[in-house]
Write an enzyme that holds these catalytic residues in place. Sequence first.
Site, short mmCIF file in Angstrom:
data_model
loop_
_atom_site.label_atom_id
_atom_site.label_comp_id
_atom_site.label_asym_id
_atom_site.label_seq_id
_atom_site.Cartn_x
_atom_site.Cartn_y
_atom_site.Cartn_z
N TYR A 1 0.87 -1.18 0.00
CA TYR A 1 0.00 0.00 0.00
C TYR A 1 0.90 1.23 0.00
O TYR A 1 1.50 1.58 1.02
CB TYR A 1 -0.91 -0.02 1.23
CG TYR A 1 -2.01 1.02 1.25
CD1 TYR A 1 -2.20 1.92 0.21
CD2 TYR A 1 -2.87 1.11 2.34
CE1 TYR A 1 -3.21 2.86 0.24
CE2 TYR A 1 -3.89 2.05 2.38
CZ TYR A 1 -4.05 2.92 1.33
OH TYR A 1 -5.05 3.86 1.38
N LYS B 1 -1.15 -1.14 -4.21
CA LYS B 1 -2.27 -0.20 -4.19
C LYS B 1 -1.63 1.18 -4.30
O LYS B 1 -0.99 1.65 -3.35
CB LYS B 1 -3.10 -0.33 -2.92
CG LYS B 1 -4.24 0.69 -2.85
CD LYS B 1 -5.06 0.58 -1.57
CE LYS B 1 -6.15 1.65 -1.54
NZ LYS B 1 -6.94 1.62 -0.29
#
Length: 304
Positions: free
Chosen positions: A144, A172
Amino acid sequence: MARDITEDLSLHGIHVPLVTPFSHTGDVAAEALEALAHEVLDAGATGIVALGTTAEVATLDEAERDLVTDVCARVCAERDAPLTVGAGASGTRAAEASLARLARWPQARAALVTVPSFVRPSAAGVLAHFARLAEVSPVPLIVYHIPYRTGQPLDAAALRALGSLAGVAGVKYAGGGIGEDAVALLGDLPAGFEVLAGDDAYLSPLLALGAAGGILASAHLATARFAELAAAWRAGDVARARPLGHALARMSAAAFAEPNPAVVKGVLHAQGRIPTPGVRLPLLPASGAAVAATLARLAELTEL
């Protein structure tokens, strides 16, 4: 060692990071969470994410986190849908322990692990952190990357190095926009490594550049249209994708006018999908104006 990601992990399409609904007494509303998980999958989401930032994970105690994961795991088992679970920590040893707990849920197919925040290691330190986690994790990792929260910017070369690690399935990408590094990364991805949009308003251009899909809080509210957008770009239907992408970006911007997930929860409550719009401190409930503005943008989508 993380298992072969090609066997059972699909990062394509829309993955919804579920909110944690609360009851009128402030407890986790497990039945509402279960219904919400089924709803987004019914509407075309590829999978769901438990214990993301949108779940207000920082405000949940361990028993509540386990409850949320139990509910999401049960739904994904019933639906044969991929479950990603938020895990990790700023310290590598603590992150290892967090990932080890995921072995309790065999339905979990990936872990969403934030780049270490606040401590701000070097790019080489971030690489060493994820290399260690990939060695011990029971599931593949999705990095992330959200530098406006972590304080740790990573360029395309650093993200490409992370993507080359065995056991790292994707990133992400929530860089706060689309700049040179996003373009460079998507133009030269390591084999078996996918990019998922993490900034909702930039989903459409990232898909156009080659992203596999997105992990998007605002996809609670128009799941079918987000899935339609991903499918349109995948099919090369530019005439369909462009106007739909712009409309969804306007809706997403409205949903993020106040700290996430307050507005999303306000809209879900207005739609009768969760019992309260409540969030936990330090977040505050969304204003009526923000909820109304998002509902108006949602209504515009029906005209497309």
